[in-house]
Design an enzyme around this catalytic site. Structure first.
Site, PDB file in Angstrom:
ATOM      1  N   GLU A 141      28.887  21.255  25.166  1.00 12.33           N
ATOM      2  CA  GLU A 141      29.659  20.319  25.980  1.00 12.33           C
ATOM      3  C   GLU A 141      28.816  19.942  27.191  1.00 12.33           C
ATOM      4  OE1 GLU A 141      33.287  22.046  27.555  1.00 12.33           O
ATOM      5  OE2 GLU A 141      33.560  20.355  28.916  1.00 12.33           O
ATOM      6  N   PRO A 191      37.061  -0.210  28.603  1.00 15.42           N
ATOM      7  CA  PRO A 191      36.358   0.914  29.252  1.00 15.42           C
ATOM      8  C   PRO A 191      35.550   1.746  28.250  1.00 15.42           C
ATOM      9  CG  PRO A 191      38.634   0.795  30.001  1.00 15.42           C
ATOM     10  CD  PRO A 191      38.500  -0.201  28.884  1.00 15.42           C
ATOM     11  N   CYS A 382      43.230  42.414  41.022  1.00 14.15           N
ATOM     12  CA  CYS A 382      42.092  42.437  41.929  1.00 14.15           C
ATOM     13  C   CYS A 382      42.556  42.464  43.394  1.00 14.15           C
ATOM     14  CB  CYS A 382      41.122  41.304  41.634  1.00 14.15           C
ATOM     15  SG  CYS A 382      39.439  41.741  42.129  1.00 14.15           S
ATOM     16  N   GLY A 384      45.198  41.435  44.431  1.00 12.41           N
ATOM     17  CA  GLY A 384      46.605  41.831  44.282  1.00 12.41           C
ATOM     18  C   GLY A 384      46.746  43.344  44.244  1.00 12.41           C
ATOM     19  N   MET A 385      45.810  44.011  43.611  1.00  9.01           N
ATOM     20  CA  MET A 385      45.827  45.484  43.567  1.00  9.01           C
ATOM     21  C   MET A 385      45.454  46.045  44.940  1.00  9.01           C
ATOM     22  SD  MET A 385      43.298  48.049  43.382  1.00  9.01           S
ATOM     23  CE  MET A 385      42.970  49.624  42.704  1.00  9.01           C
ATOM     24  N   HIS A 508      40.079  42.205  36.056  1.00  4.93           N
ATOM     25  CA  HIS A 508      40.789  40.970  35.710  1.00  4.93           C
ATOM     26  C   HIS A 508      41.145  40.976  34.222  1.00  4.93           C
ATOM     27  CE1 HIS A 508      39.844  38.503  39.368  1.00  4.93           C
ATOM     28  NE2 HIS A 508      38.913  39.438  39.490  1.00  4.93           N
ATOM     29  N   GLU A 510      43.107  39.135  32.679  1.00  2.41           N
ATOM     30  CA  GLU A 510      43.364  37.780  32.160  1.00  2.41           C
ATOM     31  C   GLU A 510      42.182  37.194  31.407  1.00  2.41           C
ATOM     32  OE1 GLU A 510      42.978  38.624  35.298  1.00  2.41           O
ATOM     33  OE2 GLU A 510      42.024  37.068  36.518  1.00  2.41           O
TER      34      GLU A 510
HETATM   35  N1  GLN Z   1      38.171  39.826  47.809  1.00  5.35           N
HETATM   36  C1  GLN Z   1      38.303  41.024  47.021  1.00  5.35           C
HETATM   37  C2  GLN Z   1      36.964  41.696  46.770  1.00  5.35           C
HETATM   38  O1  GLN Z   1      35.936  41.060  46.843  1.00  5.35           O
HETATM   39  C3  GLN Z   1      39.039  40.755  45.724  1.00  5.35           C
HETATM   40  C4  GLN Z   1      38.294  39.870  44.788  1.00  5.35           C
HETATM   41  C5  GLN Z   1      39.161  39.284  43.705  1.00  5.35           C
HETATM   42  O2  GLN Z   1      40.386  39.232  43.817  1.00  5.35           O
HETATM   43  N2  GLN Z   1      38.546  38.795  42.652  1.00  5.35           N
HETATM   44  O3  GLN Z   1      36.918  42.852  46.460  1.00  5.35           O
END
Ligand code: GLN
Length: 535
Positions: A141, A191, A382, A384-385, A508, A510
């Site tokens: 791509e 176009p 991340c 969030g943790m 992560h 996800e």
């Molecule tokens: N800012 C945080 C760190 O660098 C978390 C990074 C993130 O959420 N990917 O550790």
């Protein structure tokens, strides 16, 4: 011999080149051809790791720790195979290599020029994955839109490759737009004509046109496009707006995009695509039996692409649970203890997103506090943790000013602190803790039960970590580090006791969720939200 398909874009950006490329790859894979996709981005950053999500959306991380374009996430989610650093190349990387070569004296006194030196390096990289002899087809791509100044060397490289390899080994699929003029009640082909003309001025003619359109293309329109653009009529493919990106492979199959590509590449069309699992997934996605609302707390929530992999992982997990997942975007910057109830009372689960820097950080902490104390299913990823640890330290362990040293270097309780190996790093690009690392789970944990295993491997992208000096205090009071890196002892997962679902991961998850392998943590999170909504 490996065959090559190049996907270019015309008229405008955001037509969904990545989804078309991924859909075509899916169809070829389902017909038994081993296929991979790579993306060439014309910008000068070495990789998107240093880009703000507002620029290009999420930065996707591969197993080998490459920080890449979010389209690679689509490739992995569609194909259920891993990509790597080799699958994403930028102009910055091309020039960096050529300049390093020049400094090493590799050009033997020659003048180093865009043609042939830059184009040669582009071509070398375009063929790299094919040279591995693992793939029948490599789809490339090209980022950007034909006609952009910065796209020129790429178009030139493809022109040369096509000439060298022959049209039976190398074809170009051009994605374009046929706009509908409401006032005239007409579809307009001009176009598209212009964008193909622009390409042919550079010596490259598309073999297939995929036309994005809001209305079906009738025969006349297809004939007209074919005539003006030098392609056969069966190579004018209609790509109507789809209800879900996961419906696009089937749409493209209906339009015979895969068959036309295979015919042009002189590859046999022996069996029908094997898409049983895919169709089952689509069916569940389209006909859910229940509905939940997940509050997504982040600072980039107004931009859909910033949390792409999280949103897609929730879609996969929703389908498994035959449950529609509605996302309520909540801007962390505007979440306060005063309005938390108003903003969060109608959600069935709370997900606190990854991120960097202090903006909106207190809002994230309030949301986590709300989820923990009201026993709402909570998933922290991340940052969030990290903020889940800060919230717990402040409100349960009575460490009033606890924080991550990323936000407050002077805090008396640095429960999240910079990793030792990060302290002497001054270069920002590609220097975080990146890529897949092993993690060992406590056998009795909820997380181990969810994974069905005690050893897992997940991808990372961070500089800060849980400060193990506080391990005992957390554990004693009910926030348990149930997952650790076996080599370094870094805490990877926190799980709260006495809570229906409270899991926070330093990694992560996800990035690894695909249509065929929805991520177990997301599946369990949606399940917990379903249970909560029925209470
Ligand atoms: N800012 C945080 C760190 O660098 C978390 C990074 C993130 O959420 N990917 O550790």
């Amino acid at each position: 011999m490996t065959k090559y398909i190049f996907v270019t874009g015309g008229v405008t950006s955001s037509l969904g080149k990545g989804i078309i490329a991924a859909s075509l790859a899916k169809l070829l894979q389902a017909r038994g051809y081993s296929t991979t996709i790579q993306k060439f981005d014309p910008y000068i950053n070495i990789d998107p790791g240093t880009l703000n999500p507002y620029e290009h959306g999420e930065c996707y991380v591969t197993e080998d720790g490459a920080e890449t374009d979010l389209d690679l996430g689509h490739y992995e989610r569609f194909l259920n195979t891993f990509t790597s650093q080799a699958n994403n190349v930028t102009t910055g990387r091309i020039y960096q290599h050529v300049i390093n070569q020049e400094r090493a004296g590799a050009y033997l006194g020659k003048t180093v020029q865009v043609i042939p030196h830059i184009t040669d390096e582009i071509k070398r990289r375009m063929l790299l994955l094919g040279n591995e002899k693992k793939y029948d087809v490599v789809i490339t791509e090209l980022g950007g839109t034909v006609g952009d100044i910065e796209s020129l060397p790429y178009v030139e490289a493809v022109r040369q490759l096509k000439w060298e390899m022959g049209s039976e080994n190398c074809i170009v699929v051009h994605l374009t737009l046929i706009p509908y003029l409401n006032a005239a009640k007409e579809l307009k082909t001009k176009p598209t004509q212009h964008s193909v003309k622009l390409m042919s001025e550079n010596g490259l003619n598309p073999d297939i046109l995929v036309c994005r359109t809001e209305h079906p293309l009738n025969d006349d329109i297809k004939r007209k496009v074919a005539l003006f653009c030098n392609v056969t009529k069966d190579a004018v493919i209609e790509a109507l707006d789809a209800d879900t990106i996961y419906g696009v492979p089937l749409e493209m199959m209906r339009e015979k995009l895969d068959k036309i590509c295979l015919t042009k590449l002189q590859l046999p069309i022996s069996k029908e695509p094997e898409l049983l699992k895919w169709k089952e997934f689509l069916n569940k996605l389209r006909y859910p039996k229940s509905k939940i609302t997940v509050g997504l707390i982040g600072k980039y929530v107004e931009l859909q692409d910033a949390y792409k992999s999280i949103l897609e992982a929730l879609i996969h997990a929703g389908a498994v649970n035959e449950c529609k997942v509605v996302i309520k975007n909540i801007h962390s910057e505007f979440l306060t203890p005063e309005n938390a109830v108003e903003k969060l009372q109608d959600v069935d689960a709370i997900l606190v997103a990854p991120g960097f820097g202090s903006r909106g950080i207190e809002g994230k902490i309030h949301a986590i506090h709300y989820a923990r104390t009201k026993k709402i299913p909570f998933f922290g990823i991340c940052l969030g943790m990290q903020m889940a640890c800060v919230e717990f330290a402040r409100n349960v362990l009575n460490m009033g000013d606890a924080h991550s040293t990323e936000m407050n270097a002077q805090t008396s309780h640095p429960v999240i602190a910079m990793m030792e190996e990060q302290k002497n790093i001054s270069q920002m690009g590609g220097t975080m803790r990146l890529g897949a690392f092993d993690c060992v789970l406590q056998e009795a944990s909820k997380t181990a039960a969810i994974y069905g295993s005690t050893t897992i491997s997940e991808r990372h992208r961070h500089r800060y970590e849980f400060n193990n000096a506080y391990l005992e205090a957390f554990e004693k009071n009910g926030l348990i580090p149930v997952g650790k890196n076996p080599a370094t002892g870094l805490v990877e997962i926190m799980e709260a006791q006495d809570h229906p679902f409270y899991i926070a991961t330093q990694f992560h998850p996800e990035y690894k969720s695909t249509v065929e392998n929805p991520h177990p943590l997301f599946v369990a999170f949606v399940q917990a939200a379903k249970q909560y909504s029925h209470q």
